[in-house]
Design an enzyme around this catalytic site. Structure first.
Site, short mmCIF file in Angstrom:
data_model
loop_
_atom_site.label_atom_id
_atom_site.label_comp_id
_atom_site.label_asym_id
_atom_site.label_seq_id
_atom_site.Cartn_x
_atom_site.Cartn_y
_atom_site.Cartn_z
N HIS A 202 0.79 -1.23 0.00
CA HIS A 202 0.00 0.00 0.00
C HIS A 202 0.82 1.29 0.00
O HIS A 202 0.51 2.21 -0.77
CB HIS A 202 -0.95 0.01 1.19
CG HIS A 202 -2.07 -0.97 1.06
ND1 HIS A 202 -2.88 -1.32 2.14
CD2 HIS A 202 -2.53 -1.68 0.01
CE1 HIS A 202 -3.79 -2.19 1.74
NE2 HIS A 202 -3.59 -2.44 0.46
N ASP A 298 -0.77 2.02 7.22
CA ASP A 298 0.30 1.13 6.80
C ASP A 298 1.69 1.75 6.86
O ASP A 298 2.68 1.03 6.87
CB ASP A 298 0.02 0.62 5.39
CG ASP A 298 -1.13 -0.39 5.36
OD1 ASP A 298 -1.27 -1.14 6.34
OD2 ASP A 298 -1.91 -0.40 4.39
#
Length: 370
Positions: A202, A298
């Protein structure tokens, strides 16, 4: 009817789906949401039902209890599932600390070393009982809330890594919940924490497509459009740093391709081939902004945790560091200071051998920290 009693924390996609799925499997399920967020799931509070559709099954699940009273939510439950974003680990540890009992098990889904942060926060909050805290390498399925009280699953993970803190308590957790999902028991949370796909994919996918995301107005398919050969080369470099940290700790972590295949997200091949050949990921739209969890979770709770462990064990992580620096500028905050760093994980000041002993046995230095 499964006699196990469980509690599911939170009111997001994963929490709704885990609660519904476990209730449909015959467990007694209590669902908790904080009072300040309860309005968003008022329907579930009123009817105690969640409708589940999609590839993981269909049905209308009836919950035992839906509440904003944390003591009531976990009374007499065996396992407490926390299928929430990374930033929720410490707040929930503080919330649960006065009420958790020694025989209860915590399972964070997914982990990315959240079990370490949860444990450290729990003890700092005054609960020093030897509570077993486990984490998984991901949610059992990809899922979305599509309407109030209604969830849809669109992918099932073939394998879901599971480990505990300390690692030698992992078999106890596995025996307790092994029939619920396709869990694969790992020795320590290094394998679950570094075996999570989202921090690998991500941050680079978003930051290197930042302009496209901000101009897309939601019409952006990251895996179909954003995973170009150049972007994937950055991810492969990141993957090598991740694998080297594992090797320094004596663990052969799965490669990015291995994780794609094991989770049934993509075919075997190069990482570019696996990502671009993913029937489960390429149709997924998003993110629609850089305030999405792909960035806000993330990076500070994924890459920061990885790079921090790398620092502790003597592995240089220039690609992780570069993405953390870019993310910090974009988010306007110091991700290393606010994220899942060594201090927050209870690893600050430990050398390589001390970290390995702590992960395996829960022992810090020469004393048992349990």
């Amino acid at each position: 009817m499964n006699p196990m009693k469980v509690a599911v924390m939170g009111g997001g996609n994963g929490s709704h789906t885990i609660a519904a799925d476990l209730a449909l499997k015959g467990l007694s399920v209590n669902m908790f949401e904080m009072a300040q967020f309860a309005a968003s799931m008022q329907k579930v509070f009123e009817c105690r039902q969640i409708e589940m559709t999609g590839v993981a099954g269909r049905g209308k699940a009836t919950l035992n209890l839906v509440t904003s009273d944390i003591a009531e939510a976990i009374t007499d439950v065996d396992v407490i599932f926390i299928p929430l974003p990374g930033f929720a680990a410490s707040p929930y540890a503080r919330l649960l600390a006065p009420y958790l009992k020694e025989e209860q098990i915590i399972v964070l889904m997914p982990g990315t070393l959240a079990a370490l942060e949860f444990r450290e926060t729990l003890r700092a909050s005054g609960n020093r009982k030897p509570i077993i805290i486990a984490e998984t390498g991901g949610l059992p399925f990809a899922t979305r809330l599509v309407a109030p009280g209604k969830v849809q699953t669109f992918h099932i993970r073939a394998v879901c890594a599971l480990a505990a803190v300390p690692g030698n308590k992992g078999p106890l957790v596995y025996e307790k919940i092994k029939d619920l999902y396709p869990f694969a028991l790992k020795k320590t949370v290094i394998e679950t924490g570094f075996g999570h796909l989202t921090p690998l994919l991500h941050p680079a996918g978003c930051l290197l497509n930042a302009g496209r995301i901000e101009r897309s107005h939601g019409e952006f398919y990251m895996y179909e459009e954003g995973m170009t050969p150049a972007v994937v080369r950055v991810i492969e470099t990141l993957d090598q740093e991740r694998l080297e940290i594992g090797q320094r700790l004596g663990i052969d972590l799965p490669t990015g391709v291995d994780m794609m295949v094991e989770s049934a997200y993509g075919p075997r091949g190069t990482l570019w081939e696996s990502l671009n050949g993913s029937a489960g990921l390429t149709p997924v739209k998003g993110p629609d902004s850089l305030e999405n969890r792909y960035v806000t979770e993330d990076i500070p709770y994924g890459l920061v945790a990885w790079a921090s462990v790398g620092d502790a064990v003597g592995v240089e992580t220039p690609m992780m560091d570069a993405l953390i620096d870019l993310g910090s500028v974009i988010m306007g905050k110091d991700c290393r200071k606010e994220g899942r760093n060594l201090d927050h994980m209870g690893l600050k000041g430990m050398d390589l051998q001390q970290i390995k002993t702590f992960l395996d046995e829960g022992i810090k230095g020469m004393t048992n920290d349990e």
